[in-house]
Scaffold this motif. Structure first.
Motif, PDB file in Angstrom:
ATOM      1  N   PHE A   1       0.825  -1.209   0.000  1.00  0.00           N
ATOM      2  CA  PHE A   1       0.000   0.000   0.000  1.00  0.00           C
ATOM      3  C   PHE A   1       0.859   1.259   0.000  1.00  0.00           C
ATOM      4  CE2 PHE A   1      -2.316   3.279   2.536  1.00  0.00           C
ATOM      5  CZ  PHE A   1      -3.340   3.529   1.637  1.00  0.00           C
ATOM      6  N   THR A   2       1.825   1.323   0.902  1.00  0.00           N
ATOM      7  CA  THR A   2       2.654   2.526   0.988  1.00  0.00           C
ATOM      8  C   THR A   2       3.703   2.569  -0.119  1.00  0.00           C
ATOM      9  OG1 THR A   2       4.112   1.432   2.610  1.00  0.00           O
ATOM     10  CG2 THR A   2       2.298   2.731   3.473  1.00  0.00           C
ATOM     11  N   GLY A   3       4.215   1.403  -0.534  1.00  0.00           N
ATOM     12  CA  GLY A   3       5.199   1.385  -1.619  1.00  0.00           C
ATOM     13  C   GLY A   3       4.610   1.850  -2.931  1.00  0.00           C
ATOM     14  N   LEU A   4       3.417   1.372  -3.266  1.00  0.00           N
ATOM     15  CA  LEU A   4       2.760   1.841  -4.476  1.00  0.00           C
ATOM     16  C   LEU A   4       2.342   3.300  -4.347  1.00  0.00           C
ATOM     17  CD1 LEU A   4       0.621  -1.311  -5.309  1.00  0.00           C
ATOM     18  CD2 LEU A   4       2.603  -0.470  -6.578  1.00  0.00           C
ATOM     19  N   GLY A   5       2.100   3.748  -3.116  1.00  0.00           N
ATOM     20  CA  GLY A   5       1.841   5.165  -2.901  1.00  0.00           C
ATOM     21  C   GLY A   5       3.016   6.021  -3.345  1.00  0.00           C
ATOM     22  N   ILE A   6       4.246   5.490  -3.148  1.00  0.00           N
ATOM     23  CA  ILE A   6       5.445   6.196  -3.605  1.00  0.00           C
ATOM     24  C   ILE A   6       5.621   6.060  -5.113  1.00  0.00           C
ATOM     25  CG2 ILE A   6       7.973   6.172  -3.545  1.00  0.00           C
ATOM     26  CD1 ILE A   6       6.868   7.563  -1.159  1.00  0.00           C
ATOM     27  N   THR A   7       5.603   4.821  -5.617  1.00  0.00           N
ATOM     28  CA  THR A   7       5.975   4.602  -7.019  1.00  0.00           C
ATOM     29  C   THR A   7       4.901   5.063  -8.000  1.00  0.00           C
ATOM     30  OG1 THR A   7       5.136   2.317  -7.015  1.00  0.00           O
ATOM     31  CG2 THR A   7       7.418   2.659  -6.350  1.00  0.00           C
ATOM     32  N   VAL A   8       3.674   4.633  -7.765  1.00  0.00           N
ATOM     33  CA  VAL A   8       2.578   5.031  -8.655  1.00  0.00           C
ATOM     34  C   VAL A   8       2.128   6.451  -8.348  1.00  0.00           C
ATOM     35  CG1 VAL A   8       0.211   4.521  -9.386  1.00  0.00           C
ATOM     36  CG2 VAL A   8       1.807   2.643  -8.952  1.00  0.00           C
ATOM     37  N   GLY A   9       2.039   6.791  -7.063  1.00  0.00           N
ATOM     38  CA  GLY A   9       1.501   8.080  -6.653  1.00  0.00           C
ATOM     39  C   GLY A   9       2.512   9.211  -6.689  1.00  0.00           C
ATOM     40  N   PHE A  10       3.406   9.239  -5.703  1.00  0.00           N
ATOM     41  CA  PHE A  10       4.379  10.332  -5.614  1.00  0.00           C
ATOM     42  C   PHE A  10       5.192  10.462  -6.895  1.00  0.00           C
ATOM     43  CE2 PHE A  10       5.222  11.206  -0.826  1.00  0.00           C
ATOM     44  CZ  PHE A  10       3.860  11.272  -0.588  1.00  0.00           C
TER      45      PHE A  10
ATOM     46  N   LEU B   1      -5.991   9.569  -2.373  1.00  0.00           N
ATOM     47  CA  LEU B   1      -5.652   8.254  -1.835  1.00  0.00           C
ATOM     48  C   LEU B   1      -4.173   7.947  -2.026  1.00  0.00           C
ATOM     49  CD1 LEU B   1      -6.541   5.565  -0.572  1.00  0.00           C
ATOM     50  CD2 LEU B   1      -7.069   4.755  -2.887  1.00  0.00           C
ATOM     51  N   PHE B   2      -3.637   8.216  -3.203  1.00  0.00           N
ATOM     52  CA  PHE B   2      -2.219   7.964  -3.454  1.00  0.00           C
ATOM     53  C   PHE B   2      -1.334   8.916  -2.640  1.00  0.00           C
ATOM     54  CE2 PHE B   2      -3.320   5.565  -7.394  1.00  0.00           C
ATOM     55  CZ  PHE B   2      -2.539   4.445  -7.132  1.00  0.00           C
ATOM     56  N   ALA B   3      -1.784  10.142  -2.458  1.00  0.00           N
ATOM     57  CA  ALA B   3      -1.013  11.083  -1.643  1.00  0.00           C
ATOM     58  C   ALA B   3      -0.938  10.600  -0.198  1.00  0.00           C
ATOM     59  CB  ALA B   3      -1.636  12.472  -1.714  1.00  0.00           C
ATOM     60  N   VAL B   4      -2.040  10.073   0.319  1.00  0.00           N
ATOM     61  CA  VAL B   4      -2.064   9.533   1.682  1.00  0.00           C
ATOM     62  C   VAL B   4      -1.180   8.293   1.778  1.00  0.00           C
ATOM     63  CG1 VAL B   4      -3.529   8.398   3.394  1.00  0.00           C
ATOM     64  CG2 VAL B   4      -4.303  10.504   2.278  1.00  0.00           C
ATOM     65  N   ALA B   5      -1.316   7.377   0.817  1.00  0.00           N
ATOM     66  CA  ALA B   5      -0.536   6.139   0.840  1.00  0.00           C
ATOM     67  C   ALA B   5       0.960   6.434   0.781  1.00  0.00           C
ATOM     68  CB  ALA B   5      -0.950   5.244  -0.329  1.00  0.00           C
ATOM     69  N   GLY B   6       1.370   7.341  -0.116  1.00  0.00           N
ATOM     70  CA  GLY B   6       2.783   7.685  -0.217  1.00  0.00           C
ATOM     71  C   GLY B   6       3.302   8.373   1.032  1.00  0.00           C
ATOM     72  N   SER B   7       2.476   9.211   1.639  1.00  0.00           N
ATOM     73  CA  SER B   7       2.880   9.889   2.871  1.00  0.00           C
ATOM     74  C   SER B   7       3.128   8.888   3.990  1.00  0.00           C
ATOM     75  CB  SER B   7       1.810  10.891   3.294  1.00  0.00           C
ATOM     76  OG  SER B   7       1.616  11.891   2.309  1.00  0.00           O
ATOM     77  N   MET B   8       2.333   7.808   4.016  1.00  0.00           N
ATOM     78  CA  MET B   8       2.485   6.791   5.057  1.00  0.00           C
ATOM     79  C   MET B   8       3.733   5.940   4.873  1.00  0.00           C
ATOM     80  SD  MET B   8      -1.499   5.681   5.662  1.00  0.00           S
ATOM     81  CE  MET B   8      -1.042   4.306   6.727  1.00  0.00           C
ATOM     82  N   ALA B   9       4.434   6.112   3.740  1.00  0.00           N
ATOM     83  CA  ALA B   9       5.740   5.474   3.573  1.00  0.00           C
ATOM     84  C   ALA B   9       6.812   6.197   4.373  1.00  0.00           C
ATOM     85  CB  ALA B   9       6.128   5.445   2.092  1.00  0.00           C
ATOM     86  N   ILE B  10       6.490   7.379   4.871  1.00  0.00           N
ATOM     87  CA  ILE B  10       7.371   8.188   5.736  1.00  0.00           C
ATOM     88  C   ILE B  10       8.679   8.511   5.024  1.00  0.00           C
ATOM     89  CG2 ILE B  10       8.240   8.476   8.083  1.00  0.00           C
ATOM     90  CD1 ILE B  10       6.435   6.296   9.012  1.00  0.00           C
ATOM     91  N   GLN B  11       8.549   9.053   3.819  1.00  0.00           N
ATOM     92  CA  GLN B  11       9.709   9.524   3.060  1.00  0.00           C
ATOM     93  C   GLN B  11       9.605  11.016   2.768  1.00  0.00           C
ATOM     94  OE1 GLN B  11      10.406   6.991  -0.360  1.00  0.00           O
ATOM     95  NE2 GLN B  11      10.050   5.140   0.839  1.00  0.00           N
ATOM     96  N   GLY B  12       8.771  11.701   3.528  1.00  0.00           N
ATOM     97  CA  GLY B  12       8.582  13.123   3.351  1.00  0.00           C
ATOM     98  C   GLY B  12       7.164  13.433   2.901  1.00  0.00           C
ATOM     99  N   ALA B  13       6.744  14.659   3.146  1.00  0.00           N
ATOM    100  CA  ALA B  13       5.434  15.110   2.683  1.00  0.00           C
ATOM    101  C   ALA B  13       5.401  15.138   1.162  1.00  0.00           C
ATOM    102  CB  ALA B  13       5.128  16.493   3.254  1.00  0.00           C
TER     103      ALA B  13
END
Length: 324
Positions: free
Chosen positions: A75-84, A102-114
């Motif tokens: 969930f959080t990894g795809l938030g970074i790759t697909v989303g961020f 949804l992707f912005a939230v998922a990527g944020s939960m990867a804790i790699q920055g806003a």
């Protein structure tokens, strides 16, 4: 104006690298806070890995914990790759606003920055890739020989986050600053960090109806997952600019690395990405598996993704190197 051009010949040429656009230095106080926060972000997940292994020694790892680890990793990894990365940074496709959030939230939960900070930094990386101005190149000022390579790898992997440079959002991500929903998500980053750890703990407790389940959910679905995802993502910056193949002509040292592509949701096809930054697909040859692209294609079939950007066959032919 004519007065500028007329006087240009009398001005001696500038020595050294050209100035970098959209960068400012953090104040001493902000730099101290940044280094403290980054130290916690690096050390705490590592401590979580040690704690999870100690707790599981002789007990094993439950199916619930494995499920939480994999579920939140994807969930959080795809938030970074697909989303961020592909959606927000390169605008490789378009989605409805609720999917963007949804992707912005998922990527944020990867804790790699806003989200807006992440996008601004990555756009700057592409603008100056492996040249002065790149925020995390392993090649700029790294030095020669094995020692220089190791120094560059360390800097690209983690060290750059401890430096004083700050990428200016207004210069690199003005489009996202105009998106009120994404601005709200970006400002909510501290709360999303809390949710990133609280949710696996809560689910672990509820699924096992025990405090121990909440604890191991926090460890495996929270700290261990963040540790793995951090180092996989950071390895794209470091390993994929040093080790691998270069089948495509790109103006930098980006590499295709199949191992990093497998564990990094397709991001390891990094040379392909740098050759065609706007492409929603990074694994450009039929055998280059790119799970992020599979997700985007699935979204397209569900009519959640549109205006997908891909290089044409002519563009691919023009950038094919004679040797991979």
């Amino acid at each position: 104006m004519s007065s500028t051009s007329a006087s240009a010949s009398s001005v001696p040429p500038r020595s050294g690298p050209a100035p970098v656009r959209g960068v400012e230095l953090a104040s001493p106080r902000a730099l101290r806070w940044q280094r403290f926060a980054m130290s916690v972000a690096v050390v705490l997940p590592l401590a979580g890995v040690a704690a999870a292994l100690w707790w599981g020694w002789g007990r094993g790892v439950s199916g619930v914990d494995v499920g939480l680890l994999l579920g939140f990793y994807f969930f959080t990894g795809l938030g970074i790759t697909v989303g961020f990365h592909r959606l927000f940074t390169h605008q490789s496709f378009r989605v409805p606003q609720w999917v963007r959030v949804l992707f912005a939230v998922a990527g944020s939960m990867a804790i790699q920055g806003a989200v807006i900070d992440w996008v601004a930094t990555h756009r700057r990386h592409h603008a100056y890739s492996d040249r002065p101005g790149d925020p995390h190149s392993p090649h700029v000022a790294a030095g020669d020989g094995l020692r220089g390579m190791l120094k560059g790898l360390w800097f690209a992997h983690t060290g750059w986050m401890l430096g004083p440079e700050k990428t200016v959002q207004q210069a690199w991500a003005p489009d996202l600053l105009k998106d009120r929903a994404i601005v709200r998500v970006s400002r909510a980053f501290p709360w999303l960090i809390l949710a990133s750890f609280a949710l696996p703990a809560l689910l672990g407790g509820l699924l096992t109806m025990s405090f121990a389940g909440a604890l191991t959910g926090f460890l495996w679905g929270g700290l261990v997952r963040v540790f793995l995802l951090h180092h996989v993502t950071w390895s794209i910056n470091s390993i994929c600019h040093v080790f691998g193949t270069r089948p495509w002509a790109a103006h930098d040292e980006s590499r295709n690395n199949p191992v990093m592509a497998l564990i990094g949701f397709g991001e390891g096809w990094h040379n392909g990405h740098h050759a065609f930054p706007a492409s929603a697909r990074h694994g450009l040859r039929w055998w280059e598996f790119d799970i992020s692209w599979v997700v985007i294609r699935g979204m397209q079939k569900l009519r959640l993704a549109r205006d997908i950007k891909l290089p044409s066959s002519t563009q691919l032919a023009r950038r094919t190197r004679s040797r991979a």
